[in-house]
Structures are given as structure tokens and as C-alpha cells.
Design an enzyme around this catalytic site. Structure first.
Site, PDB file in Angstrom:
ATOM      1  N   ASP A  46       0.852  -1.185   0.000  1.00 19.39           N
ATOM      2  CA  ASP A  46       0.000   0.000   0.000  1.00 19.39           C
ATOM      3  C   ASP A  46       0.894   1.243   0.000  1.00 19.39           C
ATOM      4  O   ASP A  46       1.696   1.426   0.929  1.00 19.39           O
ATOM      5  CB  ASP A  46      -0.896  -0.010   1.243  1.00 19.39           C
ATOM      6  CG  ASP A  46      -1.831   1.206   1.321  1.00 19.39           C
ATOM      7  OD1 ASP A  46      -1.714   2.111   0.474  1.00 19.39           O
ATOM      8  OD2 ASP A  46      -2.662   1.229   2.243  1.00 19.39           O
ATOM      9  N   GLU A  86      29.690   5.834   7.697  1.00 23.67           N
ATOM     10  CA  GLU A  86      29.736   4.386   7.881  1.00 23.67           C
ATOM     11  C   GLU A  86      29.793   3.690   6.520  1.00 23.67           C
ATOM     12  O   GLU A  86      29.528   2.493   6.412  1.00 23.67           O
ATOM     13  CB  GLU A  86      28.550   3.890   8.702  1.00 23.67           C
ATOM     14  CG  GLU A  86      27.183   4.196   8.134  1.00 23.67           C
ATOM     15  CD  GLU A  86      26.069   3.653   9.015  1.00 23.67           C
ATOM     16  OE1 GLU A  86      25.739   2.457   8.864  1.00 23.67           O
ATOM     17  OE2 GLU A  86      25.529   4.414   9.837  1.00 23.67           O
ATOM     18  N   CYS A 144      25.548   6.044  12.468  1.00 27.16           N
ATOM     19  CA  CYS A 144      25.019   7.360  12.093  1.00 27.16           C
ATOM     20  C   CYS A 144      25.468   8.472  13.020  1.00 27.16           C
ATOM     21  O   CYS A 144      25.116   9.637  12.811  1.00 27.16           O
ATOM     22  CB  CYS A 144      23.488   7.306  12.063  1.00 27.16           C
ATOM     23  SG  CYS A 144      22.834   6.068  10.937  1.00 27.16           S
ATOM     24  N   THR A 154      13.947   2.789   3.350  1.00 30.35           N
ATOM     25  CA  THR A 154      14.745   3.721   4.151  1.00 30.35           C
ATOM     26  C   THR A 154      16.174   3.847   3.618  1.00 30.35           C
ATOM     27  O   THR A 154      17.099   4.149   4.367  1.00 30.35           O
ATOM     28  CB  THR A 154      14.771   3.311   5.636  1.00 30.35           C
ATOM     29  OG1 THR A 154      15.413   2.038   5.766  1.00 30.35           O
ATOM     30  CG2 THR A 154      13.366   3.230   6.190  1.00 30.35           C
ATOM     31  N   HIS A 197      18.036  12.685  14.437  1.00 26.27           N
ATOM     32  CA  HIS A 197      18.537  11.759  13.423  1.00 26.27           C
ATOM     33  C   HIS A 197      17.328  11.078  12.792  1.00 26.27           C
ATOM     34  O   HIS A 197      16.415  10.640  13.489  1.00 26.27           O
ATOM     35  CB  HIS A 197      19.465  10.725  14.056  1.00 26.27           C
ATOM     36  CG  HIS A 197      19.757   9.579  13.156  1.00 26.27           C
ATOM     37  ND1 HIS A 197      20.261   9.747  11.886  1.00 26.27           N
ATOM     38  CD2 HIS A 197      19.575   8.241  13.315  1.00 26.27           C
ATOM     39  CE1 HIS A 197      20.389   8.562  11.311  1.00 26.27           C
ATOM     40  NE2 HIS A 197      19.989   7.635  12.160  1.00 26.27           N
ATOM     41  N   LYS A 255       8.426   9.709  16.730  1.00 26.24           N
ATOM     42  CA  LYS A 255       8.133   8.703  17.759  1.00 26.24           C
ATOM     43  C   LYS A 255       8.857   9.044  19.058  1.00 26.24           C
ATOM     44  O   LYS A 255       8.301   8.886  20.148  1.00 26.24           O
ATOM     45  CB  LYS A 255       8.546   7.317  17.268  1.00 26.24           C
ATOM     46  CG  LYS A 255       7.647   6.753  16.171  1.00 26.24           C
ATOM     47  CD  LYS A 255       8.107   5.362  15.741  1.00 26.24           C
ATOM     48  CE  LYS A 255       7.199   4.800  14.651  1.00 26.24           C
ATOM     49  NZ  LYS A 255       7.607   3.440  14.220  1.00 26.24           N
ATOM     50  N   ASN A 273      17.377   8.282   3.817  1.00 26.56           N
ATOM     51  CA  ASN A 273      18.318   8.149   4.922  1.00 26.56           C
ATOM     52  C   ASN A 273      19.742   8.382   4.417  1.00 26.56           C
ATOM     53  O   ASN A 273      20.197   7.711   3.487  1.00 26.56           O
ATOM     54  CB  ASN A 273      18.196   6.739   5.524  1.00 26.56           C
ATOM     55  CG  ASN A 273      19.007   6.576   6.790  1.00 26.56           C
ATOM     56  OD1 ASN A 273      19.626   7.508   7.289  1.00 26.56           O
ATOM     57  ND2 ASN A 273      19.001   5.361   7.323  1.00 26.56           N
ATOM     58  N   SER A 279      23.593   3.569  15.734  1.00 26.50           N
ATOM     59  CA  SER A 279      23.339   2.207  16.190  1.00 26.50           C
ATOM     60  C   SER A 279      24.613   1.557  16.695  1.00 26.50           C
ATOM     61  O   SER A 279      25.720   1.879  16.275  1.00 26.50           O
ATOM     62  CB  SER A 279      22.751   1.377  15.046  1.00 26.50           C
ATOM     63  OG  SER A 279      21.452   1.801  14.732  1.00 26.50           O
TER      64      SER A 279
END
Length: 403
Positions: A30, A92, A124, A165, A246, A255, A288, A321
């Protein structure tokens, strides 16, 4: 002590992109899942003639040579800056396990040999590590400036959950005393803990990610550094005009941000949310870019929000990460708007060539390989807006040049 921070900022992204709603249809997804659920509309695609060196060099000449009259990526030969004492690349997506990408860039843009050139890696977080190191350098070397470049290509693989992403681009910043754009405040809060939410083995060009777990860690790290920072610095969200995050994808930052937005009144919350949306406008179109994503957000905020004023405080949450999280702040400087190039930045995005999904897949599956064999880059998809290009790998040496 003089204020230290970002004196100029600019970015480059390849001249090719895909429409993510078209990708969703081809993948049987979708389209709203990508554009609304993930928060991405377009995705930059880097052909094999573009890598972190060529993208970083293109961004670097913009911040070193931009003026009201000069907005080309071609540096004027007669005015090479000799006060750049440090060049740092945060990435990275390194091109060599030994030689720093900063040295390749240093040679392409013709800086003085009397400077340090290094590369920093921590997922990152590398761009932020570079910025903090540059600020420390400038504070102890009066009269010197530093060039910080965050350059990356995000790859997860065709048809993978992370495909939406992906992205490619570079952000460059000149760090100086008495900066024209943003003074970095000295107090920061950093938190590190070894986890396995995302990694890329040295023999691979695509990352391995535990998506849901990484999202949980991102939010958890933000709350840890925010709670400690606000307690020790004596600041609340009411003291901030905006927050930049970020952005692996644009919904990710919100979020985390949502977890503290309830601490301010409705009017302040509305303004913070509006400015958040200004900060993600470029990322929605680029995707990203790992170490540069936070700073692409800053540039997007400054270019797209006309209500910010000198003296406003902006907060920054950086996450890499593995993992490292850091929260720091900056103060907008008088006349900062005159140092921006919003029209050029939007033109850079608007004048890209849209690829159909079949052509995108062909480009994606034809990178310069991680091998000892000779390779010739894809010259068909050259970007005339970038004078720098990776021509080939010959006898295990990367050969760069100008178009």
C-alpha cells in the site's frame, strides 16, 4: 571565550531519485505505508560513479566557496582557503579500511596540506562526533576553522524491509569562532551501550538491521539523554524553539519527540510540531543519509521555517546504532538567514532525474564491488551538477577526477 559553531552548511545529493509510491506499487505494498506510515516520498539513488568522496567533495566546495554571487559547485582556483586546519569525515560507508575518505576529499578540493585529515566511524553518529571534535579543535586553535563532512549511502537490498529507508547524500559544515549560523552550547549529554540493533560487516555493502529493536533502542536512548540533560542543564522543552533528530525515516524522530511533547502547553506543542515538519522536508525527498541525516534536518528547518529568530535555541538528538546517543543544543546567530541558500537547495532537489523502478534496480545491482578486481564506474548516469566523479578502480586503487 568566543562562541564556536557552524559558520556555513550545505549539502549534495545525487541527481537521480525514485518515487516511493511507485516503488510500493511494484513491491505490492500500500503506497500509504511508505508516504504516511514511514514518512518518505522520494529516495535519492547513487550510481556507481558517486560515493561518499565525490558527494562529500561536492558539499564541501559549497560551504567553502558559496557567496551571494557564487552558487556553483566548481571552486574558484584563485582563492583556496588556508585557514582550514582540520578535515573530518563522519561516515559508515568508508571506501578504504585504512586511508581516510577525508584525504581523498582534501585532494579533490585543493585544500592546503597544512591540516589534519581523519575519518570517524560510529554508525550514524559519525557526523556528530566530527562536529564535536571540530568544535574542540577550533576552541584550542584560535584563527583556525574546521571542515566537517557527513557523507553516506544507505543500502539494505532490493525487496527488503529496509529498502524504503535507503538514500544517499552528504552534508558539509564549516566550524569556526564567532559562527554566522549556530553557536554550539558547551554542555552535552552522551550515552553509550554496546547492542546489536544494526551493523554492516566489512565484506558487505548492505546493512543488517533489527528494525523494531532498533526503533525501541532509539527511543530509549533519547529518553535517557533527554532526562539527564534536562536535569543537569536546568532546561525544559519550553526553552527550545525547535528540535532536530537523526532521521532513518521521518516518522522515527516523531516517535521519540512525542514522548516529551506532552510536557509543554498546546500552543508551544503546535509550534514545535510545525517546526519538526519543516525539519523533515528534505529527508522526505532524499531518504536516509546515515551520519548526515541529523544535519540535513537542521538545513531543512532553517530553509523552510521563516519564523525562527536569532537567539532561539535548537536541540539536537544524534543516534548511531551499536549504540551511541547524544543530546546537544545550539543558539541561532544574528543574520543567520543571510548565510543560507534555500533556493539553491530546493533547486538541487527539483532538478533531479526520476528513475523508473526497473532503471533504479539496474543501478542498484551495479555498484563498485568489494573485491580486488578492476571496475569501471557507470558513466551513463553521471550528474553534471557534481564536478567530481569516481572513474574506476584499477589495481585496487580508486581513481577520482573531474567531469
Amino acid at each position: 571565550m568566543a562562541a564556536v559553531g557552524i559558520d556555513s552548511i550545505g549539502f549534495y545529493t545525487p541527481g537521480f531519485y525514485i518515487d516511493l509510491r511507485e516503488l510500493a506499487e511494484v513491491r505490492g505494498v500500500d503506497p500509504d505505508k511508505y508516504s504516511i506510515g514511514i514518512g518518505q516520498d522520494e529516495q535519492a539513488v547513487a550510481p556507481s560513479n558517486q560515493d561518499i568522496v565525490t558527494m562529500g567533495a561536492a558539499a564541501a566546495v559549497k560551504v567553502l566557496y558559496y557567496s551571494a554571487q557564487y552558487c556553483s559547485a566548481q571552486p574558484p582556483r584563485q582563492s583556496q582557503p588556508d585557514d582550514i586546519g582540520l578535515v573530518i569525515v563522519g561516515t559508515e560507508s568508508g571506501v578504504d579500511a585504512s586511508k581516510a575518505s577525508a584525504l581523498f576529499i582534501h585532494g579533490l578540493i585543493g585544500l592546503s596540506s597544512w591540516c589534519r585529515c581523519i575519518e570517524i566511524k560510529e554508525a550514524c553518529f559519525g557526523g556528530t562526533a566530527g562536529l564535536m571534535s571540530a568544535c574542540d579543535y577550533v576552541r584550542t586553535h584560535p584563527g583556525k576553522r574546521a571542515l566537517v563532512i557527513a557523507s553516506d549511502i544507505a543500502r539494505y537490498g532490493l525487496g527488503t524491509p529496509g529498502e524504503v529507508t535507503q538514500g544517499a547524500g552528504a552534508v558539509a559544515m564549516v566550524v569556526s569562532e564567532d559562527p554566522h549560523i549556530l553557536a554550539i552550547e558547551p554542555y552535552t549529554t552522551a550515552y553509550s551501550h554496546s547492542i546489536s540493533d544494526f551493523w554492516r560487516p566489512v565484506y558487505a555493502d548492505s546493512a543488517i538491521a533489527r528494525g523494531r529493536y532498533s526503533t525501541e533502542q532509539y527511543i530509549g536512548f533519547f529518553r535517557k539523554v533527554w532526562d539527564r540533560f534536562s536535569a543537569e542543564a536546568g532546561l525544559t522543552l519550553d526553552d527550545f524553539a525547535a528540535m532536530c533528530f537523526h532521521l532513518p525515516y521521518t516518522k522515527m524522530g516523531m516517535k521519540a519527540f512525542s514522548s516529551i511533547l506532552g510536557t509543554v502547553g498546546s500552543e508551544a506543542r503546535g509550534q514545535l510540531e510545525q517546526r519538526y515538519h519543516s525539519s523533515i522536508a528534505y529527508s522526505r525527498r532524499v531518504g536516509n543519509i546515515y551520519s548526515g541525516s541529523l544535519y540535513l534536518g537542521l538545513l531543512s528547518l532553517l530553509d523552510n521555517d521563516q519564523s525562527l529568530d536569532p537567539g532561539d535555541r535548537i536541540g539536537f538528538f544524534s543516534y548511531g546504532s551499536g549504540a551511541v546517543g547524544e543530546l546537544f543544543t545550539g543558539i541561532l546567530q544574528p543574520g543567520f538567514g543571510a548565510r543560507l541558500h534555500a533556493r539553491h537547495n530546493k533547486k538541487l532537489l527539483d532538478q533531479r532525474h526520476k528513475l523508473d523502478i526497473n532503471e533504479y534496480e539496474q543501478i542498484f545491482t551495479n555498484p563498485i564491488p568489494y573485491s580486488s578486481e578492476d571496475s569501471t564506474a557507470d558513466i551513463k548516469h553521471a550528474d553534471p551538477r557534481n564536478p567530481f566523479i569516481l572513474k574506476e578502480v584499477k589495481d585496487q586503487e580508486r581513481i577520482y577526477g573531474r567531469q
